[in-house]
Design a protein around this motif. Structure first.
Motif, short mmCIF file in Angstrom:
data_model
loop_
_atom_site.label_atom_id
_atom_site.label_comp_id
_atom_site.label_asym_id
_atom_site.label_seq_id
_atom_site.Cartn_x
_atom_site.Cartn_y
_atom_site.Cartn_z
N GLN A 15 0.38 -1.05 0.11
CA GLN A 15 -0.25 -0.18 0.28
C GLN A 15 0.86 0.83 -0.11
O GLN A 15 1.95 1.08 0.69
CB GLN A 15 -1.12 -0.54 1.10
CG GLN A 15 -1.96 -0.89 1.50
CD GLN A 15 -2.41 -1.24 0.13
OE1 GLN A 15 -3.23 0.01 -0.41
NE2 GLN A 15 -3.96 -2.14 -0.11
N ASP A 16 0.74 2.45 -1.03
CA ASP A 16 0.87 3.69 -0.47
C ASP A 16 -0.24 4.43 -0.47
O ASP A 16 -1.15 4.66 0.24
CB ASP A 16 1.93 3.86 -1.51
CG ASP A 16 1.23 3.79 -3.22
OD1 ASP A 16 -0.05 3.56 -3.24
OD2 ASP A 16 1.49 3.63 -4.20
N ALA A 17 0.23 5.88 -1.23
CA ALA A 17 -0.94 6.76 -0.78
C ALA A 17 -2.38 6.47 -1.81
O ALA A 17 -2.94 7.53 -1.75
CB ALA A 17 -0.48 8.48 -1.17
N GLY A 18 -2.04 5.93 -2.57
CA GLY A 18 -3.17 5.18 -2.71
C GLY A 18 -3.73 5.87 -4.50
O GLY A 18 -2.18 6.50 -5.18
N ARG A 19 -4.69 5.81 -4.78
CA ARG A 19 -4.98 5.93 -7.06
C ARG A 19 -5.80 6.79 -7.29
O ARG A 19 -6.72 6.80 -7.87
CB ARG A 19 -5.24 5.14 -7.88
CG ARG A 19 -4.84 4.73 -8.83
CD ARG A 19 -5.14 2.79 -9.12
NE ARG A 19 -4.17 2.12 -8.69
CZ ARG A 19 -3.81 1.33 -8.15
NH1 ARG A 19 -4.40 1.18 -7.15
NH2 ARG A 19 -3.18 0.51 -8.36
N PRO A 20 -5.18 8.64 -6.62
CA PRO A 20 -6.58 9.11 -6.59
C PRO A 20 -6.79 9.70 -8.06
O PRO A 20 -5.53 8.76 -9.24
CB PRO A 20 -5.83 10.39 -5.74
CG PRO A 20 -4.43 10.49 -5.95
CD PRO A 20 -4.37 8.76 -6.13
N GLY A 21 -7.27 9.88 -8.67
CA GLY A 21 -7.72 10.92 -10.39
C GLY A 21 -8.07 9.58 -10.86
O GLY A 21 -8.61 10.17 -12.18
N LEU A 22 -8.91 8.56 -10.75
CA LEU A 22 -9.88 7.55 -11.43
C LEU A 22 -11.12 7.61 -11.69
O LEU A 22 -11.45 5.91 -12.01
CB LEU A 22 -8.51 6.27 -11.67
CG LEU A 22 -7.13 6.95 -12.35
CD1 LEU A 22 -6.36 5.67 -12.03
CD2 LEU A 22 -7.18 7.11 -13.66
#
Lengths: 358, 239
Positions: A15-22
């Motif tokens: 996990q990281d800070a995630g996958r925004p914008g999609l």
């Protein structure tokens, strides 16, 4: 550089800070559930705050280091052993090549985070290394880690930690962070702030009252998509028919069962159940640490209060990250790049702790 | 036109712009017009612009600046008086994207096990069901349920059919399906209750592809009926 998964634990993901914008493509954010724990683990390894870590659920994995490495474990309290020797959480821990990292069962809480200096370096998928297990997106096809998986680690050039090769034998570190308030040991703070949402006024009056006076229990059928909360049955005054609209983590929906669902980081980007409200973002880390059977309550909160609390926490986190960075630099400079590591005796049981000044 | 929407704060970092409360092409076209206007305005701090049937989700960086300033910029960006003529035209035509995506689909048989049930429900011959499904130009109202799953508007009303009483636990990837007034395509093997009319050999979503989704919100979509041979050929090519 890599770590190998010997035993995966119950549910261990990258996990990281995630996958925004999609969201417009039906792709959710995912990312670490307990974001302060992600950031502090990374800070303790001298990593950027959004570097990729392991998110561990209830029962930890066993890993083998193929190279010298530094790790740090934060989040829910979990036994950490490196080469058979118990290590502190909330501190940088050296791991010599060939040794085994064993994480045990969590005493309390639900999710721990293991960062490694440099960060896990699986190829990003759609801009993120986060595994979205529900949507099956991410490294390793978005599936949880399995025995035999080899996790590449990025080289940390000019990192603030001493070269891992200098770490020498495994030993206790001289300092560790106070987990409070980032993990609430004893889990006394189980009241989540809730911002009443679009349909809140359409809850029956008795249900509105019960929402804030009653106690809810996390159902076993809960995961990173959402937590099912079993408590007093809640009802709308009249049935609400709505067309599917945008959803975000923290949303509290009420399906016809009368038992609310609190959305987590892998929640769908849209949904059609009416909404009770939104859990304050600042309390999502508390939600992340609730395990099946845990009880929780809700307290009403306004938008302004929620935003202010979030900003306040952000300031505290940034300050702590800066303090950790400074401490890592001091440690590195004290040791000197050419010197053999000092063998620190653990004769003094009172290890100094760094507490964030808030 | 984009006028007449309500802004509801959904979370500390999320606004929901509501344009209506039904599933209809006109409302959905306004949603896509607003999404396009906001994208074009390229406002600093906006992270996500996600259309749904009748609402638009706008997510922003909560630490980037002042909420009121953001609300004002959004309202301004959506002011129809300030927008360009060609956008206005696209809005009035209800067409937001210039793109038409053609989807080859094999109808009936193993590919569409519910075709007979749909034909019976519609009291139409099977060929007529296929003809009516391929005659229309659909629009991608929104993507959701699973990554890249398109909810298509425009289904011939005679083909509307309620969902199955018992949802299937495994619907094959590429299945073209009808659920009430909507039609859509299963992006991968998923559980689902929609009626399966056919199947496309195209891979609708592939995280490793440069453009992972075959569709974008607002796209126009047409189906083309293909036979089993072409299905196999195309499947080989897109594998």
């Amino acid at each position: 550089m890599s770590l190998e998964v010997i035993k995966p634990g119950l549910l261990t993901t990258l996990q990281d800070a995630g996958r925004p914008g999609l969201a417009h493509l039906g792709i959710g954010r995912a990312g670490a559930f307990d974001t302060p724990a992600l950031r502090i683990a990374n800070a303790l390894c001298g990593n950027p705050s959004d570097a990729c870590v392991l998110e561990i659920t209830l029962l930890g994995p066993t890993l083998r280091a193929h190279h010298d490495a530094w790790i740090a474990v934060t989040g829910a309290p979990i036994p950490v052993r490196v080469g058979g020797i118990e290590q502190a959480m909330w501190a940088p821990v050296p791991v010599p090549a060939g040794t085994t990292i064993e994480l045990g069962a969590m005493r309390e809480g639900c999710r721990s985070y293991l960062a490694v200096q440099g960060g896990f370096d699986a190829a990003p998928v759609l801009g993120s290394r986060s595994m979205d297990v529900n949507a099956r997106i991410g490294p390793f096809g978005g599936r949880p880690l399995q025995a035999g998986d080899v996790l590449p680690i990025a080289t940390a050039d000019g990192g603030t930690l001493a070269s891992a090769a200098d770490a020498g034998t495994v030993k206790k570190r001289a300092w560790r962070l106070d987990p409070r308030p980032w993990f609430d040991e004893g889990n006394t703070r189980r009241t989540l702030r809730l911002i009443p949402g679009a349909h809140f006024e359409r809850l029956a009056e008795s249900s509105r009252e019960r929402l804030f006076s009653g106690s809810f229990k996390v159902d076993a059928d809960s995961n990173r998509v959402g937590l099912r909360l079993i408590g007093p049955r809640l009802e709308w005054t009249t049935p609400i028919e709505m067309v599917s609209e945008g959803c975000v983590p923290g949303l509290l929906q009420l399906p016809p069962s009368g038992h609310p669902i609190a959305f987590g980081p892998e929640c769908p980007v849209s949904g059609g159940y009416p909404r009770i409200g939104q859990i304050a973002a600042v309390d999502m880390s508390c939600l992340a640490q609730l395990r099946p059977g845990d009880a929780l309550r809700f307290a009403a909160c306004t938008f302004d209060e929620a935003v202010e609390a979030l900003r306040k926490r952000e300031r505290a986190l940034q300050k702590l990250e800066a303090t950790i960075d400074q401490r890592l630099r001091q440690d590195r400079d004290a040791r000197g790049p050419w010197m053999k590591p000092r063998v620190e005796t653990s004769s003094n049981p009172l290890t100094p702790t760094l507490s964030p000044k808030r | 036109m984009t006028t007449g929407f309500a802004i509801e704060p959904l979370a500390e970092d999320t606004l929901l712009l509501r344009f209506g409360d039904g599933i209809d092409a006109a409302t959905n076209a306004r949603v896509h017009a607003a999404a396009l206007a906001l994208r074009d305005a390229d406002l600093a701090g906006i992270v996500d612009i996600a259309p749904a049937y009748a609402s638009l989700l706008v997510r922003f960086d909560p630490f980037a600046g002042n909420d009121n300033a953001l609300l004002e910029t959004i309202t301004k960006a959506l002011d129809p008086g300030l927008r360009r003529d060609d956008e206005q035209k696209r809005v009035t035509q209800g067409c937001m994207a210039d793109r038409i995506v053609e989807i080859p689909a094999c109808y009936g048989g193993d590919c569409g096990p519910d075709l007979d049930a749909i034909a019976e429900h519609a009291r139409l011959p099977r060929d007529e069901v296929i003809a009516r499904h391929t005659a229309v130009e659909y629009s991608v109202a929104m993507l959701g349920f699973a990554p890249g799953f398109p909810y298509l508007l425009g289904l011939d009303p005679t083909l509307q059919m309620p969902r199955r009483a018992n949802p299937r636990t495994r619907v094959p990837a590429g299945s073209v399906a009808i659920g009430g007034a909507q039609t859509g395509i299963y992006t991968r093997e998923l559980p689902g209750g929609w009626q399966l009319i056919g199947r496309t050999p195209l891979v609708v979503f592939d995280q490793a592809r440069e453009t992972p989704c075959l569709f974008a919100p607002g796209d126009r979509v047409r189906f083309r009926a293909i036979g089993a041979d072409e299905f196999v050929q195309l499947a080989k090519r897109s594998a």
